[in-house]
Write a protein that holds these residues in place. Structure first.
Motif, PDB file in Angstrom:
ATOM      1  N   HIS A   1       3.862  15.070 -12.214  1.00  0.00           N
ATOM      2  CA  HIS A   1       3.534  13.655 -12.031  1.00  0.00           C
ATOM      3  C   HIS A   1       4.807  12.966 -11.555  1.00  0.00           C
ATOM      4  O   HIS A   1       5.493  12.288 -12.309  1.00  0.00           O
ATOM      5  CB  HIS A   1       3.039  13.050 -13.340  1.00  0.00           C
ATOM      6  N   ASP A   2       5.099  13.145 -10.291  1.00  0.00           N
ATOM      7  CA  ASP A   2       6.369  12.690  -9.746  1.00  0.00           C
ATOM      8  C   ASP A   2       6.138  11.860  -8.485  1.00  0.00           C
ATOM      9  O   ASP A   2       4.992  11.585  -8.106  1.00  0.00           O
ATOM     10  CB  ASP A   2       7.294  13.870  -9.456  1.00  0.00           C
ATOM     11  N   PHE A   3       7.227  11.468  -7.855  1.00  0.00           N
ATOM     12  CA  PHE A   3       7.142  10.643  -6.655  1.00  0.00           C
ATOM     13  C   PHE A   3       6.391  11.360  -5.539  1.00  0.00           C
ATOM     14  O   PHE A   3       5.567  10.760  -4.835  1.00  0.00           O
ATOM     15  CB  PHE A   3       8.543  10.267  -6.188  1.00  0.00           C
ATOM     16  N   GLU A   4       6.649  12.653  -5.371  1.00  0.00           N
ATOM     17  CA  GLU A   4       5.993  13.415  -4.313  1.00  0.00           C
ATOM     18  C   GLU A   4       4.484  13.471  -4.540  1.00  0.00           C
ATOM     19  O   GLU A   4       3.692  13.387  -3.589  1.00  0.00           O
ATOM     20  CB  GLU A   4       6.583  14.826  -4.231  1.00  0.00           C
ATOM     21  N   HIS A   5       4.080  13.618  -5.807  1.00  0.00           N
ATOM     22  CA  HIS A   5       2.648  13.594  -6.126  1.00  0.00           C
ATOM     23  C   HIS A   5       2.044  12.251  -5.733  1.00  0.00           C
ATOM     24  O   HIS A   5       0.969  12.193  -5.114  1.00  0.00           O
ATOM     25  CB  HIS A   5       2.442  13.842  -7.626  1.00  0.00           C
ATOM     26  N   THR A   6       2.716  11.176  -6.068  1.00  0.00           N
ATOM     27  CA  THR A   6       2.231   9.843  -5.720  1.00  0.00           C
ATOM     28  C   THR A   6       2.036   9.699  -4.223  1.00  0.00           C
ATOM     29  O   THR A   6       1.018   9.174  -3.762  1.00  0.00           O
ATOM     30  CB  THR A   6       3.215   8.763  -6.216  1.00  0.00           C
ATOM     31  N   MET A   7       2.988  10.184  -3.443  1.00  0.00           N
ATOM     32  CA  MET A   7       2.884  10.044  -1.992  1.00  0.00           C
ATOM     33  C   MET A   7       1.764  10.900  -1.416  1.00  0.00           C
ATOM     34  O   MET A   7       1.123  10.509  -0.434  1.00  0.00           O
ATOM     35  CB  MET A   7       4.232  10.389  -1.339  1.00  0.00           C
ATOM     36  N   ARG A   8       1.514  12.047  -2.009  1.00  0.00           N
ATOM     37  CA  ARG A   8       0.387  12.865  -1.537  1.00  0.00           C
ATOM     38  C   ARG A   8      -0.938  12.178  -1.852  1.00  0.00           C
ATOM     39  O   ARG A   8      -1.861  12.196  -1.033  1.00  0.00           O
ATOM     40  CB  ARG A   8       0.445  14.256  -2.169  1.00  0.00           C
ATOM     41  N   VAL A   9      -1.038  11.592  -3.039  1.00  0.00           N
ATOM     42  CA  VAL A   9      -2.254  10.865  -3.396  1.00  0.00           C
ATOM     43  C   VAL A   9      -2.448   9.675  -2.461  1.00  0.00           C
ATOM     44  O   VAL A   9      -3.567   9.396  -1.999  1.00  0.00           O
ATOM     45  CB  VAL A   9      -2.194  10.407  -4.874  1.00  0.00           C
ATOM     46  N   TYR A  10      -1.369   8.980  -2.161  1.00  0.00           N
ATOM     47  CA  TYR A  10      -1.405   7.852  -1.224  1.00  0.00           C
ATOM     48  C   TYR A  10      -1.925   8.306   0.143  1.00  0.00           C
ATOM     49  O   TYR A  10      -2.820   7.679   0.725  1.00  0.00           O
ATOM     50  CB  TYR A  10       0.010   7.294  -1.113  1.00  0.00           C
ATOM     51  N   LYS A  11      -1.409   9.422   0.636  1.00  0.00           N
ATOM     52  CA  LYS A  11      -1.838   9.961   1.924  1.00  0.00           C
ATOM     53  C   LYS A  11      -3.316  10.356   1.884  1.00  0.00           C
ATOM     54  O   LYS A  11      -4.084  10.045   2.797  1.00  0.00           O
ATOM     55  CB  LYS A  11      -0.975  11.171   2.298  1.00  0.00           C
ATOM     56  N   ASN A  12      -3.711  11.046   0.815  1.00  0.00           N
ATOM     57  CA  ASN A  12      -5.112  11.444   0.671  1.00  0.00           C
ATOM     58  C   ASN A  12      -6.027  10.224   0.654  1.00  0.00           C
ATOM     59  O   ASN A  12      -7.087  10.217   1.292  1.00  0.00           O
ATOM     60  CB  ASN A  12      -5.321  12.225  -0.640  1.00  0.00           C
ATOM     61  N   ALA A  13      -5.612   9.208  -0.090  1.00  0.00           N
ATOM     62  CA  ALA A  13      -6.432   8.009  -0.228  1.00  0.00           C
ATOM     63  C   ALA A  13      -6.637   7.301   1.107  1.00  0.00           C
ATOM     64  O   ALA A  13      -7.753   6.874   1.434  1.00  0.00           O
ATOM     65  CB  ALA A  13      -5.798   7.051  -1.235  1.00  0.00           C
ATOM     66  N   LEU A  14      -5.581   7.200   1.882  1.00  0.00           N
ATOM     67  CA  LEU A  14      -5.700   6.547   3.190  1.00  0.00           C
ATOM     68  C   LEU A  14      -6.578   7.367   4.130  1.00  0.00           C
ATOM     69  O   LEU A  14      -7.345   6.802   4.927  1.00  0.00           O
ATOM     70  CB  LEU A  14      -4.315   6.339   3.798  1.00  0.00           C
ATOM     71  N   GLU A  15      -6.471   8.691   4.025  1.00  0.00           N
ATOM     72  CA  GLU A  15      -7.303   9.554   4.879  1.00  0.00           C
ATOM     73  C   GLU A  15      -8.783   9.395   4.526  1.00  0.00           C
ATOM     74  O   GLU A  15      -9.635   9.316   5.416  1.00  0.00           O
ATOM     75  CB  GLU A  15      -6.878  11.013   4.714  1.00  0.00           C
TER      76      GLU A  15
END
Length: 205
Positions: free
Chosen positions: A38-52
């Motif tokens: 549960h780190d910054f990289e996880h957050t950014m992947r979730v952000y990318k997935n959400a926008l997609e």
């Protein structure tokens, strides 16, 4: 365990431009030093997935989706001792988000946790999208890596981390909301199954 986010993480003055970039910087500071999945990289992947996923839903409020994705772990009980999404609300206030919109974003965040929302279907498309985005990051190769990273950080035995596949990861494919996420999940789910087959083979050999 992380401490609650303090004013040292939040800049006193921000520009009205680049709001997402500002939030990303705050989140990066919030998760500094975390390596348990549960780190910054996880957050950014979730952000990318959400926008997609959101790109397929013109009826979704993209701003709510984006900010909820970026802040979905900002008050995770495994990391922080906060109440009423204190960290997320503080960041949203700093970037000028109105209180009613902040309420909507926090409501979306409340729908993300698998342990709290295992079989619950969110009431809004924004919550469906962010929930799906987070669940996708618990699948596939990255889901495997996160499972063992979290297990190592918390002293789990190998068999306990493997059991997590059956308790959660393999269930996710059938608990996604959007058609886009379901398509994105197919390859990841197949990879989980193949990994477990190979792991079993190596353990028994």
């Amino acid at each position: 365990m992380y401490q609650d986010i303090g004013e040292t993480v939040i800049k006193e003055k921000i520009s009205t431009n680049g709001m997402y970039e500002e939030v990303i910087e705050y989140v990066k500071g919030l998760f500094e030093g975390n390596s348990g999945g549960h780190d910054f990289e996880h957050t950014m992947r979730v952000y990318k997935n959400a926008l997609e996923i959101a790109a397929d839903h013109q009826d979704a409020d993209t701003k709510v989706v984006a900010l909820a994705a970026l802040l979905h772990d900002a008050d995770d009980h495994k990391l922080f001792h906060t109440k009423n999404y204190e960290n997320a609300r503080r960041i949203l206030d700093k970037v000028g988000i109105a209180s009613d919109t902040a309420d909507k974003i926090c409501e979306v965040i409340s729908c993300v946790s698998f342990s709290s929302n295992k079989d619950k279907v969110p009431d809004t498309i924004e919550a469906e999208i962010v929930q799906d985005a987070d669940r996708l990051d618990a699948m596939g190769a990255i889901g495997i890596a996160r499972t063992f990273a979290y297990g190592g950080e918390h002293g789990r035995k190998l068999e306990d981390s493997v059991q997590h596949f059956y308790d959660k990861l393999l269930l996710l494919k059938d608990r996604l909301n959007t058609e886009k996420a379901k398509k994105m999940a197919e390859r990841r789910h197949t990879f989980l199954i193949k990994y477990l087959e190979e792991l079993k083979s190596e353990i028994q050999s």
